[in-house]
Design a protein around this motif. Structure first.
Motif, short mmCIF file in Angstrom:
data_model
loop_
_atom_site.label_atom_id
_atom_site.label_comp_id
_atom_site.label_asym_id
_atom_site.label_seq_id
_atom_site.Cartn_x
_atom_site.Cartn_y
_atom_site.Cartn_z
N LEU A 150 0.84 -1.20 0.00
CA LEU A 150 0.00 0.00 0.00
C LEU A 150 0.88 1.26 0.00
CD1 LEU A 150 -3.12 0.65 2.23
CD2 LEU A 150 -1.30 2.33 2.11
N LEU A 151 1.92 1.25 0.80
CA LEU A 151 2.77 2.43 0.89
C LEU A 151 3.61 2.62 -0.37
CD1 LEU A 151 3.88 2.22 4.63
CD2 LEU A 151 2.18 3.74 3.59
N ARG A 152 3.94 1.53 -1.06
CA ARG A 152 4.65 1.69 -2.34
C ARG A 152 3.80 2.43 -3.36
NH1 ARG A 152 6.72 -3.56 -1.29
NH2 ARG A 152 5.04 -4.54 -2.48
N ASP A 153 2.49 2.26 -3.26
CA ASP A 153 1.59 2.93 -4.20
C ASP A 153 1.16 4.31 -3.69
OD1 ASP A 153 1.61 0.84 -6.04
OD2 ASP A 153 0.03 -0.24 -4.97
N THR A 154 1.75 4.76 -2.61
CA THR A 154 1.46 6.06 -2.02
C THR A 154 2.65 6.98 -2.25
OG1 THR A 154 0.10 5.00 -0.31
CG2 THR A 154 0.81 7.27 0.09
N ASP A 155 2.46 8.04 -3.00
CA ASP A 155 3.55 8.98 -3.26
C ASP A 155 3.77 9.94 -2.10
OD1 ASP A 155 4.13 8.07 -5.94
OD2 ASP A 155 2.27 9.04 -6.57
N LEU A 156 2.72 10.24 -1.36
CA LEU A 156 2.78 11.24 -0.30
C LEU A 156 1.84 10.85 0.82
CD1 LEU A 156 3.48 14.18 0.77
CD2 LEU A 156 1.49 14.95 -0.55
N VAL A 157 2.30 10.99 2.05
CA VAL A 157 1.44 10.77 3.22
C VAL A 157 1.18 12.11 3.90
CG1 VAL A 157 1.18 9.65 5.47
CG2 VAL A 157 2.29 8.42 3.58
N LEU A 158 -0.10 12.43 4.06
CA LEU A 158 -0.52 13.60 4.82
C LEU A 158 -0.79 13.11 6.24
CD1 LEU A 158 -3.07 15.01 2.22
CD2 LEU A 158 -0.65 15.58 2.44
N LEU A 159 0.13 13.40 7.14
CA LEU A 159 0.10 12.80 8.48
C LEU A 159 -0.30 13.84 9.52
CD1 LEU A 159 0.69 10.26 10.19
CD2 LEU A 159 3.04 11.11 10.44
N ASP A 160 -1.38 13.57 10.23
CA ASP A 160 -1.86 14.47 11.27
C ASP A 160 -1.12 14.21 12.58
OD1 ASP A 160 -3.78 15.62 9.60
OD2 ASP A 160 -5.25 14.06 10.08
N LEU A 161 -0.33 15.19 13.01
CA LEU A 161 0.27 15.15 14.35
C LEU A 161 -0.47 16.18 15.19
CD1 LEU A 161 4.11 14.82 13.65
CD2 LEU A 161 2.56 13.12 14.61
N LYS A 162 -1.44 15.71 15.93
CA LYS A 162 -2.40 16.60 16.57
C LYS A 162 -1.89 17.21 17.86
CE LYS A 162 -5.93 13.64 14.52
NZ LYS A 162 -6.52 14.57 13.54
N SER A 163 -0.87 16.61 18.45
CA SER A 163 -0.30 17.13 19.69
C SER A 163 0.97 16.35 20.00
CB SER A 163 -1.29 16.99 20.84
OG SER A 163 -0.69 17.32 22.08
N TRP A 164 1.88 16.98 20.72
CA TRP A 164 3.05 16.26 21.22
C TRP A 164 2.82 15.81 22.66
CZ3 TRP A 164 6.84 13.54 19.61
CH2 TRP A 164 7.92 13.23 20.46
N ASP A 165 2.15 16.62 23.44
CA ASP A 165 1.81 16.26 24.81
C ASP A 165 0.79 15.13 24.78
OD1 ASP A 165 1.71 17.06 27.83
OD2 ASP A 165 -0.39 16.94 27.19
N ARG A 166 1.12 14.04 25.41
CA ARG A 166 0.28 12.85 25.31
C ARG A 166 -1.09 13.02 25.96
NH1 ARG A 166 5.15 11.23 24.15
NH2 ARG A 166 5.51 9.22 23.09
N ALA A 167 -1.14 13.76 27.07
CA ALA A 167 -2.43 13.99 27.71
C ALA A 167 -3.32 14.84 26.82
CB ALA A 167 -2.23 14.66 29.06
N THR A 168 -2.73 15.84 26.17
CA THR A 168 -3.51 16.67 25.25
C THR A 168 -3.97 15.85 24.06
OG1 THR A 168 -2.28 18.64 25.92
CG2 THR A 168 -3.45 18.74 23.81
N TYR A 169 -3.09 15.00 23.55
CA TYR A 169 -3.47 14.18 22.40
C TYR A 169 -4.68 13.31 22.75
CZ TYR A 169 -3.01 11.34 18.20
OH TYR A 169 -3.26 10.73 17.00
N ARG A 170 -4.64 12.69 23.92
CA ARG A 170 -5.77 11.83 24.30
C ARG A 170 -7.03 12.67 24.51
NH1 ARG A 170 -6.54 6.69 25.61
NH2 ARG A 170 -4.32 6.21 25.60
N LYS A 171 -6.88 13.87 25.05
CA LYS A 171 -8.04 14.74 25.23
C LYS A 171 -8.64 15.12 23.89
CE LYS A 171 -9.50 19.09 27.35
NZ LYS A 171 -9.08 20.27 28.16
N VAL A 172 -7.79 15.40 22.91
CA VAL A 172 -8.25 15.82 21.59
C VAL A 172 -8.89 14.67 20.84
CG1 VAL A 172 -7.51 16.60 19.31
CG2 VAL A 172 -6.62 17.72 21.36
N THR A 173 -8.28 13.48 20.89
CA THR A 173 -8.67 12.38 20.00
C THR A 173 -9.35 11.21 20.68
OG1 THR A 173 -6.61 11.12 20.23
CG2 THR A 173 -6.62 12.92 18.62
#
Length: 275
Positions: A150-173
């Motif tokens: 699947l990744l070989r057929d993917t030229d670009l990945v749009l990757l969401d990094l929603k937070s670095w702080d883990r507690a905030t990430y869990r709160k957001v997602t």
């Protein structure tokens, strides 16, 4: 019990013999036409990868982001059962226009890796049948479901990094950050081009240490060619209301232009191209 798949179909060769027909990812996995749950498709410019894109939005997502502007894509059962043939045929109507505009095709969601076989089939056929640049829009939470094929057929990945702080990430997602970081490192190891996307939400993700953490991690990967700092907005609030769900960020202000510029500056300071 082991189930044996039937032999691959064959096609005549010019010399009268036969050779194995090219198998798409779905055919190799299931020997059946690829069918997925699709929310919608659309043409977009500038937000789903470079140029004008044919974007397929799949239904189903394991995250419940507080600022999600498409909460109507969260449940797979709410999508329309659609064949890959139908999606590819629709995209094929626009290939000349897309190519002239320097664009391609993006598989988005929801979370496309919730349907990895269908997603892989679309990416394969967009790339090899239609000759389009391909992009995968993902949170990375289900990155382990993305096969190397699947990744070989993917030229670009749009990757969401929603937070670095883990507690905030869990709160957001509502989920853990670690699977996304693991997927990001895997993409770096493969040398896969990545655009990081970070949503700036006042009072939630805008802490200086949080932004700096996302920037520092992204800078270590070596394959991040762009960072999109996306200002929080409330355009999806009506969808939350329509679904009978409270929009937790109703009273949260949108970031000012100065706050967005400042956040971009943090990524710039780490040697990243931020827009």
């Amino acid at each position: 019990m082991t189930t044996l798949l039937p032999p691959a179909p064959t096609t005549p060769t010019p010399g009268g013999g036969t050779c194995a027909a090219a198998a798409t990812p779905a055919a190799a996995a299931t020997r059946r036409p690829a069918v997925g749950s699709v929310h919608s498709w659309d043409l977009s410019t500038g937000v789903d990868g470079p140029g004008t894109r044919f974007v397929t939005f799949l239904s189903g997502c394991p995250l419940t982001c507080l600022y999600c502007h498409n909460p109507d894509t969260w449940r797979m059962r709410d999508g329309k059962r659609t064949t890959a043939d139908d999606v590819v045929a629709e995209a094929g109507k626009y290939t000349r226009f897309i190519a002239a505009a320097g664009g391609g095709a993006t598989v988005s969601g929801g979370e496309p890796l919730l349907q990895p076989v269908f997603t892989g089939e679309l990416l394969y056929r967009f790339k090899h049948e239609l000759g389009l640049h391909t992009a995968l829009d993902t949170s990375g939470f289900l990155g382990v479901r993305a096969t190397d094929a699947l990744l070989r057929d993917t030229d670009l990945v749009l990757l969401d990094l929603k937070s670095w702080d883990r507690a905030t990430y869990r709160k957001v997602t509502g989920r853990s950050l670690d699977p996304t970081l693991d997927f990001a490192r895997r993409l770096a190891g493969l040398g896969k081009e990545v655009h990081v996307r970070f949503v700036l939400v006042p009072g939630l993700t805008d802490a200086p240490d949080n932004i700096a953490g996302v920037a520092a991690f992204s800078a270590t990967l070596g394959n991040v060619s762009r960072v999109d700092v996306l200002p929080f907005h409330k355009l999806g609030e009506a969808k939350w209301q329509g679904l009978g769900r409270p929009f937790a960020l109703h009273d949260t202000p949108c970031p000012t232009p100065e706050q967005v510029t400042s956040a971009r500056g943090v990524f710039d300071a780490h040697g990243l191209y931020a827009v």
